[in-house]
Design a protein around this motif. Structure first.
Motif, PDB file in Angstrom:
ATOM      1  N   MET A  25       0.817  -1.213   0.000  1.00  0.00           N
ATOM      2  CA  MET A  25       0.000   0.000   0.000  1.00  0.00           C
ATOM      3  C   MET A  25       0.854   1.268   0.000  1.00  0.00           C
ATOM      4  SD  MET A  25      -3.071  -0.869  -0.339  1.00  0.00           S
ATOM      5  CE  MET A  25      -4.202  -2.256  -0.133  1.00  0.00           C
ATOM      6  N   ASN A  26       2.066   1.174   0.504  1.00  0.00           N
ATOM      7  CA  ASN A  26       2.937   2.351   0.587  1.00  0.00           C
ATOM      8  C   ASN A  26       4.013   2.373  -0.490  1.00  0.00           C
ATOM      9  OD1 ASN A  26       2.002   3.732   3.154  1.00  0.00           O
ATOM     10  ND2 ASN A  26       2.365   1.669   3.928  1.00  0.00           N
ATOM     11  N   MET A  27       3.875   1.469  -1.452  1.00  0.00           N
ATOM     12  CA  MET A  27       4.879   1.389  -2.506  1.00  0.00           C
ATOM     13  C   MET A  27       4.718   2.534  -3.501  1.00  0.00           C
ATOM     14  SD  MET A  27       5.644  -1.883  -4.975  1.00  0.00           S
ATOM     15  CE  MET A  27       5.997  -2.916  -3.557  1.00  0.00           C
ATOM     16  N   PRO A  28       5.803   3.228  -3.870  1.00  0.00           N
ATOM     17  CA  PRO A  28       5.697   4.287  -4.880  1.00  0.00           C
ATOM     18  C   PRO A  28       5.309   3.706  -6.241  1.00  0.00           C
ATOM     19  CG  PRO A  28       8.001   3.808  -4.384  1.00  0.00           C
ATOM     20  CD  PRO A  28       7.173   3.048  -3.387  1.00  0.00           C
ATOM     21  N   GLY A  29       4.546   4.479  -6.994  1.00  0.00           N
ATOM     22  CA  GLY A  29       4.120   4.017  -8.314  1.00  0.00           C
ATOM     23  C   GLY A  29       2.704   3.500  -8.357  1.00  0.00           C
ATOM     24  N   GLY A  30       2.083   3.329  -7.193  1.00  0.00           N
ATOM     25  CA  GLY A  30       0.674   2.959  -7.148  1.00  0.00           C
ATOM     26  C   GLY A  30       0.412   1.501  -7.499  1.00  0.00           C
ATOM     27  N   PRO A  31      -0.855   1.187  -7.811  1.00  0.00           N
ATOM     28  CA  PRO A  31      -1.259  -0.202  -8.083  1.00  0.00           C
ATOM     29  C   PRO A  31      -0.474  -0.877  -9.200  1.00  0.00           C
ATOM     30  CG  PRO A  31      -3.190   1.176  -7.761  1.00  0.00           C
ATOM     31  CD  PRO A  31      -2.009   2.102  -7.812  1.00  0.00           C
ATOM     32  N   ASN A  32      -0.165  -0.119 -10.255  1.00  0.00           N
ATOM     33  CA  ASN A  32       0.552  -0.741 -11.374  1.00  0.00           C
ATOM     34  C   ASN A  32       1.939  -1.219 -10.963  1.00  0.00           C
ATOM     35  OD1 ASN A  32      -1.613  -0.254 -13.032  1.00  0.00           O
ATOM     36  ND2 ASN A  32      -0.737   1.581 -13.984  1.00  0.00           N
ATOM     37  N   MET A  33       2.596  -0.463 -10.089  1.00  0.00           N
ATOM     38  CA  MET A  33       3.914  -0.888  -9.612  1.00  0.00           C
ATOM     39  C   MET A  33       3.791  -2.128  -8.727  1.00  0.00           C
ATOM     40  SD  MET A  33       7.127  -0.600  -9.594  1.00  0.00           S
ATOM     41  CE  MET A  33       7.352   0.969 -10.450  1.00  0.00           C
ATOM     42  N   VAL A  34       2.730  -2.181  -7.918  1.00  0.00           N
ATOM     43  CA  VAL A  34       2.510  -3.364  -7.084  1.00  0.00           C
ATOM     44  C   VAL A  34       2.316  -4.593  -7.964  1.00  0.00           C
ATOM     45  CG1 VAL A  34       0.997  -4.449  -5.378  1.00  0.00           C
ATOM     46  CG2 VAL A  34       1.530  -2.023  -5.193  1.00  0.00           C
ATOM     47  N   PHE A  35       1.546  -4.438  -9.053  1.00  0.00           N
ATOM     48  CA  PHE A  35       1.344  -5.572  -9.963  1.00  0.00           C
ATOM     49  C   PHE A  35       2.663  -5.989 -10.605  1.00  0.00           C
ATOM     50  CE2 PHE A  35       0.687  -7.259 -14.229  1.00  0.00           C
ATOM     51  CZ  PHE A  35      -0.129  -8.350 -13.942  1.00  0.00           C
ATOM     52  N   LEU A  36       3.478  -5.015 -11.018  1.00  0.00           N
ATOM     53  CA  LEU A  36       4.763  -5.337 -11.643  1.00  0.00           C
ATOM     54  C   LEU A  36       5.671  -6.093 -10.683  1.00  0.00           C
ATOM     55  CD1 LEU A  36       6.771  -5.099 -13.967  1.00  0.00           C
ATOM     56  CD2 LEU A  36       7.445  -2.855 -13.080  1.00  0.00           C
ATOM     57  N   VAL A  37       5.750  -5.624  -9.442  1.00  0.00           N
ATOM     58  CA  VAL A  37       6.584  -6.302  -8.446  1.00  0.00           C
ATOM     59  C   VAL A  37       6.044  -7.707  -8.171  1.00  0.00           C
ATOM     60  CG1 VAL A  37       7.344  -6.259  -6.031  1.00  0.00           C
ATOM     61  CG2 VAL A  37       7.363  -4.152  -7.391  1.00  0.00           C
ATOM     62  N   SER A  38       4.718  -7.832  -8.094  1.00  0.00           N
ATOM     63  CA  SER A  38       4.110  -9.151  -7.877  1.00  0.00           C
ATOM     64  C   SER A  38       4.439 -10.095  -9.028  1.00  0.00           C
ATOM     65  CB  SER A  38       2.586  -9.015  -7.741  1.00  0.00           C
ATOM     66  OG  SER A  38       2.227  -8.186  -6.664  1.00  0.00           O
ATOM     67  N   ALA A  39       4.376  -9.571 -10.265  1.00  0.00           N
ATOM     68  CA  ALA A  39       4.685 -10.398 -11.431  1.00  0.00           C
ATOM     69  C   ALA A  39       6.138 -10.859 -11.406  1.00  0.00           C
ATOM     70  CB  ALA A  39       4.398  -9.617 -12.713  1.00  0.00           C
ATOM     71  N   LEU A  40       7.047  -9.961 -11.035  1.00  0.00           N
ATOM     72  CA  LEU A  40       8.459 -10.335 -10.946  1.00  0.00           C
ATOM     73  C   LEU A  40       8.686 -11.370  -9.851  1.00  0.00           C
ATOM     74  CD1 LEU A  40      10.179  -6.840 -11.379  1.00  0.00           C
ATOM     75  CD2 LEU A  40      10.164  -8.732 -13.017  1.00  0.00           C
ATOM     76  N   PHE A  41       7.957 -11.223  -8.742  1.00  0.00           N
ATOM     77  CA  PHE A  41       8.060 -12.173  -7.641  1.00  0.00           C
ATOM     78  C   PHE A  41       7.624 -13.567  -8.096  1.00  0.00           C
ATOM     79  CE2 PHE A  41       5.902 -14.050  -3.811  1.00  0.00           C
ATOM     80  CZ  PHE A  41       7.060 -14.372  -3.120  1.00  0.00           C
ATOM     81  N   ILE A  42       6.510 -13.637  -8.809  1.00  0.00           N
ATOM     82  CA  ILE A  42       6.015 -14.922  -9.304  1.00  0.00           C
ATOM     83  C   ILE A  42       6.995 -15.518 -10.317  1.00  0.00           C
ATOM     84  CG2 ILE A  42       4.156 -16.053 -10.593  1.00  0.00           C
ATOM     85  CD1 ILE A  42       2.307 -13.827  -9.407  1.00  0.00           C
ATOM     86  N   PHE A  43       7.532 -14.656 -11.189  1.00  0.00           N
ATOM     87  CA  PHE A  43       8.482 -15.126 -12.193  1.00  0.00           C
ATOM     88  C   PHE A  43       9.719 -15.726 -11.530  1.00  0.00           C
ATOM     89  CE2 PHE A  43      12.122 -14.444 -15.029  1.00  0.00           C
ATOM     90  CZ  PHE A  43      11.683 -15.111 -16.154  1.00  0.00           C
ATOM     91  N   ILE A  44      10.236 -15.067 -10.491  1.00  0.00           N
ATOM     92  CA  ILE A  44      11.415 -15.566  -9.788  1.00  0.00           C
ATOM     93  C   ILE A  44      11.095 -16.874  -9.078  1.00  0.00           C
ATOM     94  CG2 ILE A  44      13.015 -15.097  -7.897  1.00  0.00           C
ATOM     95  CD1 ILE A  44      12.794 -12.109  -8.705  1.00  0.00           C
ATOM     96  N   LEU A  45       9.931 -16.960  -8.435  1.00  0.00           N
ATOM     97  CA  LEU A  45       9.528 -18.211  -7.804  1.00  0.00           C
ATOM     98  C   LEU A  45       9.462 -19.341  -8.831  1.00  0.00           C
ATOM     99  CD1 LEU A  45       6.674 -17.214  -5.296  1.00  0.00           C
ATOM    100  CD2 LEU A  45       9.022 -17.871  -4.754  1.00  0.00           C
ATOM    101  N   GLY A  46       8.994 -18.994 -10.052  1.00  0.00           N
ATOM    102  CA  GLY A  46       8.859 -19.989 -11.103  1.00  0.00           C
ATOM    103  C   GLY A  46      10.175 -20.594 -11.544  1.00  0.00           C
ATOM    104  N   MET A  47      11.288 -19.901 -11.273  1.00  0.00           N
ATOM    105  CA  MET A  47      12.589 -20.451 -11.620  1.00  0.00           C
ATOM    106  C   MET A  47      12.974 -21.625 -10.720  1.00  0.00           C
ATOM    107  SD  MET A  47      14.853 -17.018 -12.280  1.00  0.00           S
ATOM    108  CE  MET A  47      14.471 -15.853 -13.602  1.00  0.00           C
ATOM    109  N   PHE A  48      12.297 -21.733  -9.567  1.00  0.00           N
ATOM    110  CA  PHE A  48      12.727 -22.716  -8.579  1.00  0.00           C
ATOM    111  C   PHE A  48      11.618 -23.649  -8.094  1.00  0.00           C
ATOM    112  CE2 PHE A  48      15.223 -18.809  -8.141  1.00  0.00           C
ATOM    113  CZ  PHE A  48      16.493 -19.291  -8.378  1.00  0.00           C
ATOM    114  N   LEU A  49      10.343 -23.220  -8.199  1.00  0.00           N
ATOM    115  CA  LEU A  49       9.260 -23.986  -7.606  1.00  0.00           C
ATOM    116  C   LEU A  49       8.297 -24.517  -8.658  1.00  0.00           C
ATOM    117  CD1 LEU A  49       8.290 -21.777  -4.514  1.00  0.00           C
ATOM    118  CD2 LEU A  49       9.891 -23.684  -4.611  1.00  0.00           C
TER     119      LEU A  49
END
Length: 438
Positions: free
Chosen positions: A315-339
């Motif tokens: 909620m306090n991340m700069p860039g608003g909802p779109n940045m939260v989605f981008l970070v979430s997508a990167l998080f999922i992508f990184i998890l996908g490399m291992f899980l």
């Protein structure tokens, strides 16, 4: 240590266990039990038992082993081989025609099985030798098999979408409808890439020699092998989208239909029935234990304030909802490399999906975007599952590094797909809205 850091320590401990080779299901359970016992005492272990019961006491989850069983029966009765033979007769005259047939068969196979392993292995054993025999660039052939084989992640009935719906409560029928749109869109991107490469470089993926192309009579006769799988798609997918049957009921129809197809083709044997049951049991047990471990992990993580911590950060991340989605997508992508993708659903979805919904994203759209990201996870080195499915059925001279390189263009096409879906949500939302408005 500050109490606020315990949730982060849980994740750190989890990744240490995974790096040490402990299976994901047992890593999740061990971390949950360890933290609950140390921080709250023996009585807190009830939370693990409750999470296990809550994870398994779900009628919809019965659809998963039924869809897996359907996929194994279709694979072992050579339905994949029949489909490939039919479609390559029609597309063989095109530059890249065999690759186009591979993508189309991958899409159809996804619609009759929903299990990625069945798609990649089936196409690797049937489509890959044909493309290599006719002089296709090897990386193109390998990448095409991986990309097409993973379409079962998106095109319903997808077992991962069933799991996502179980975890979040999002309509599985809506996920299936949107997944159909997303899967077809991605298949079109694959086909477009193949045709453009063939146009720019004829030697990259040549057309079949004229003397090997099918006659019109052979093409028409070959369509008989598409009839039964097509009928199965209509029964399974149509019954869910039209609300005639629940996903579990449709999965039962699908499993029975696969057995009937094998019987009508004269290929169903007791050995196929038995081995399919045994292999389904193994995969289903893995899914079940992962659900239990993830449920326990999520309960302890939430009890330690982890969900609140992650929500406050988002909620306090700069860039608003779109940045939260981008970070979430990167998080999922990184998890996908291992899980394994199912583990990502159980681990990440309970944390990420509520945050994105709170930020104004449609929960159904979030589910569809998440599943497209999981599609990329199947191909992402170093441990994308499709990479190793394919390695198990390729010639000995194909090493894993070459498979890694072959996956890159198709991963980029998947990035184009998720970017397009983000910019134009109607690509995946029009069919669910149409069906829900009927």
């Amino acid at each position: 240590m500050a109490r606020e850091l315990y949730p982060l320590l849980m994740f750190a401990t989890l990744f240490v266990l995974l790096a040490g080779g402990v299976p994901i299901a047992f890593s999740l359970t061990a971390v949950s039990i360890g933290f609950a016992y140390v921080l709250w005492g023996p009585g807190a272990l009830n939370i693990v038992v409750s999470a296990a019961w809550g994870s398994m006491n779900n009628f919809v989850i019965i659809a998963v082993p039924l869809f897996i069983y359907m996929a194994y029966i279709l694979q072992k009765t050579n339905v994949v081989e029949d489909l490939y033979s039919a479609f390559f007769k029609w597309s063989g005259g095109l530059r890249g025609g065999l690759a186009v047939a591979t993508v189309v068969v991958g899409a159809v196979l996804g619609a009759v099985s929903g299990v990625v392993a069945a798609g990649v292995i089936g196409l690797g054993l049937i489509g890959l030798p044909q493309m290599l025999k006719h002089g296709y660039n090897r990386r193109m052939a390998l990448g095409c098999v991986m990309g097409a084989g993973t379409l079962g992640q998106l095109i319903p009935p997808s077992t991962n979408m069933v799991l996502y719906g179980c975890v979040t409560g999002v309509s599985i029928g809506g996920l299936f409808a949107g997944g159909l749109s997303a899967g077809i869109f991605l298949a079109v991107l694959y086909i477009g890439y193949v045709l453009v490469r063939g146009l720019l470089n004829p030697d990259f993926c040549p057309s079949l020699p004229r003397d090997e192309r099918a006659t019109w009579n052979e093409k028409l006769i070959s369509m008989k092998s598409v009839f039964f799988p097509g009928l199965l798609i209509m029964v399974v997918l149509g019954s869910i989208l039209l609300g005639v049957a629940t996903p579990t009921e449709a999965a039962a129809f699908g499993a029975a239909g696969a057995l009937l197809i094998g019987l009508l083709k004269g290929r169903l044997t007791w050995e196929i029935v038995y081995t399919s049951c045994f292999e389904t049991l193994g995969v289903s047990a893995m899914v079940g234990w992962t659900m239990i471990g993830a449920g326990a992990f999520g309960s302890v993580f939430s009890g330690l304030g982890g969900n609140t911590l992650i929500t406050n950060i988002a909620m306090n991340m700069p860039g608003g909802p779109n940045m939260v989605f981008l970070v979430s997508a990167l998080f999922i992508f990184i998890l996908g490399m291992f899980l394994e993708p199912g583990a990502i659903i159980f681990l990440a979805v309970p944390i990420i999906a509520p945050i994105l919904s709170k930020l104004g994203f449609d929960p159904l759209w979030v589910g569809l975007a998440f599943n497209v990201l999981l599609q990329t996870a199947y191909l992402s080195p170093p441990f994308g599952f499709s990479l190793f499915y394919l390695k198990g059925c390729t010639p000995p001279d194909v090493d894993i590094v070459e498979i890694y390189k072959a996956s890159v263009p198709f991963m980029l096409l998947q990035v184009v797909c998720i970017t397009s879906i983000f910019m134009f949500p109607d690509i995946v939302m029009w069919l669910p809205r149409y069906i829900m408005g009927m």
